[in-house]
Design a protein around this motif. Structure first.
Motif, mmCIF file in Angstrom:
data_model
loop_
_atom_site.group_PDB
_atom_site.id
_atom_site.type_symbol
_atom_site.label_atom_id
_atom_site.label_comp_id
_atom_site.label_asym_id
_atom_site.label_seq_id
_atom_site.Cartn_x
_atom_site.Cartn_y
_atom_site.Cartn_z
ATOM 1 N N GLN A 44 25.084 8.054 59.241
ATOM 2 C CA GLN A 44 24.203 8.491 60.329
ATOM 3 C C GLN A 44 24.782 9.700 61.070
ATOM 4 O O GLN A 44 24.033 10.579 61.503
ATOM 5 N N ASP A 45 26.103 9.747 61.229
ATOM 6 C CA ASP A 45 26.728 10.885 61.903
ATOM 7 C C ASP A 45 26.426 12.187 61.165
ATOM 8 O O ASP A 45 26.157 13.221 61.782
ATOM 9 N N TRP A 46 26.488 12.142 59.856
ATOM 10 C CA TRP A 46 26.206 13.319 59.038
ATOM 11 C C TRP A 46 24.725 13.708 59.134
ATOM 12 O O TRP A 46 24.378 14.882 59.203
ATOM 13 N N ILE A 47 23.859 12.712 59.122
ATOM 14 C CA ILE A 47 22.416 12.979 59.193
ATOM 15 C C ILE A 47 22.073 13.653 60.524
ATOM 16 O O ILE A 47 21.346 14.651 60.558
ATOM 17 N N LEU A 48 22.617 13.113 61.605
ATOM 18 C CA LEU A 48 22.349 13.697 62.919
ATOM 19 C C LEU A 48 22.941 15.099 63.028
ATOM 20 O O LEU A 48 22.307 16.000 63.601
ATOM 21 N N ALA A 49 24.123 15.300 62.473
ATOM 22 C CA ALA A 49 24.714 16.641 62.464
ATOM 23 C C ALA A 49 23.830 17.599 61.665
ATOM 24 O O ALA A 49 23.672 18.769 62.032
ATOM 25 N N GLY A 50 23.251 17.106 60.585
ATOM 26 C CA GLY A 50 22.337 17.921 59.785
ATOM 27 C C GLY A 50 21.104 18.325 60.575
ATOM 28 O O GLY A 50 20.659 19.480 60.511
ATOM 29 N N LEU A 51 20.544 17.404 61.344
ATOM 30 C CA LEU A 51 19.374 17.729 62.175
ATOM 31 C C LEU A 51 19.728 18.758 63.239
ATOM 32 O O LEU A 51 18.965 19.699 63.486
ATOM 33 N N ARG A 52 20.894 18.612 63.863
ATOM 34 C CA ARG A 52 21.304 19.583 64.881
ATOM 35 C C ARG A 52 21.518 20.960 64.257
ATOM 36 O O ARG A 52 21.140 21.979 64.849
ATOM 37 N N ALA A 53 22.103 20.993 63.065
ATOM 38 C CA ALA A 53 22.301 22.276 62.376
ATOM 39 C C ALA A 53 20.966 22.897 61.993
ATOM 40 O O ALA A 53 20.782 24.108 62.098
ATOM 41 N N LEU A 54 20.017 22.078 61.562
ATOM 42 C CA LEU A 54 18.680 22.553 61.217
ATOM 43 C C LEU A 54 18.040 23.250 62.409
ATOM 44 O O LEU A 54 17.445 24.322 62.278
#
Length: 191
Positions: free
Chosen positions: A13-23
């Motif tokens: 989940q940490d990676w997924i949320l980081a991906g959304l923030r980067a997006l």
């Protein structure tokens, strides 16, 4: 080193949320393993522990958004115990809340929609979310007493206003809740 001094183990989940923030910050081109690892204080190995590749992360980002943007909201509203009109107003209040920064903030949905303009997989999810939201809106409107003949039109009007306000609050910081509540009251009650 004691357990409190040890670094917290990162979850998928940490990676997924980081991906959304980067997006949000740089579009899908900004969703890359090394910058994400730096942003969350992890190694590339941690990424590959949780995902096969970037496409796997992209899919997880889309799945999380779809779950939160449709099923989770609808289930919470339907489980509220309110009557049909009350559920509709709770839905408006719920979707009017600004997404938290952990998810990318108010820009997350526009960023996902922008991604969908250039990526077929993302576009398919955006289209599915739109269809589900329109169906859910029709269900809530029906429960609030709107006639079958008016359901589709009124659901489209509300949803178009929601999408418009999501974009308008990026440029004007507009609050969408009060105006959407007024619109819904007029569409349901004829005021």
């Amino acid at each position: 080193m004691s357990g409190t001094e040890q670094k917290r183990k990162l979850a998928r989940q940490d990676w997924i949320l980081a991906g959304l923030r980067a997006l949000v910050k740089g579009g899908i081109a900004a969703v890359k393993v090394e910058p994400l690892a730096r942003a969350i204080g992890a190694t590339k190995g941690s990424f590959y522990w949780h995902f096969n590749d970037l496409a796997d992360l992209h899919q997880a980002m889309l799945e999380l958004w779809e779950e939160l943007a449709t099923k989770a909201i609808t289930a919470a509203v339907k489980g509220s115990g309110l009557d049909g009109r009350g559920q509709l107003m709770l839905l408006i209040d719920t979707i009017s809340v600004r997404p938290g920064d952990v998810y990318g903030g108010v820009e997350v949905e526009p960023a996902l929609r922008d991604w969908g303009r250039t990526d077929l997989r993302a576009r398919a999810v955006v289209e599915r979310v739109d269809r589900q939201r329109l169906q859910d809106l029709q269900d809530f409107l029906r429960a609030a007493g709107v006639t079958v003949a008016e359901l589709e039109t009124k659901a489209h009007l509300i949803y178009a206003a929601v999408i418009g306000f999501e974009n308008l609050r990026l440029t004007t910081n507009a609050e969408m809740g009060p105006v959407l509540r007024t619109l819904v009251a007029e569409l349901v009650d004829g005021r």
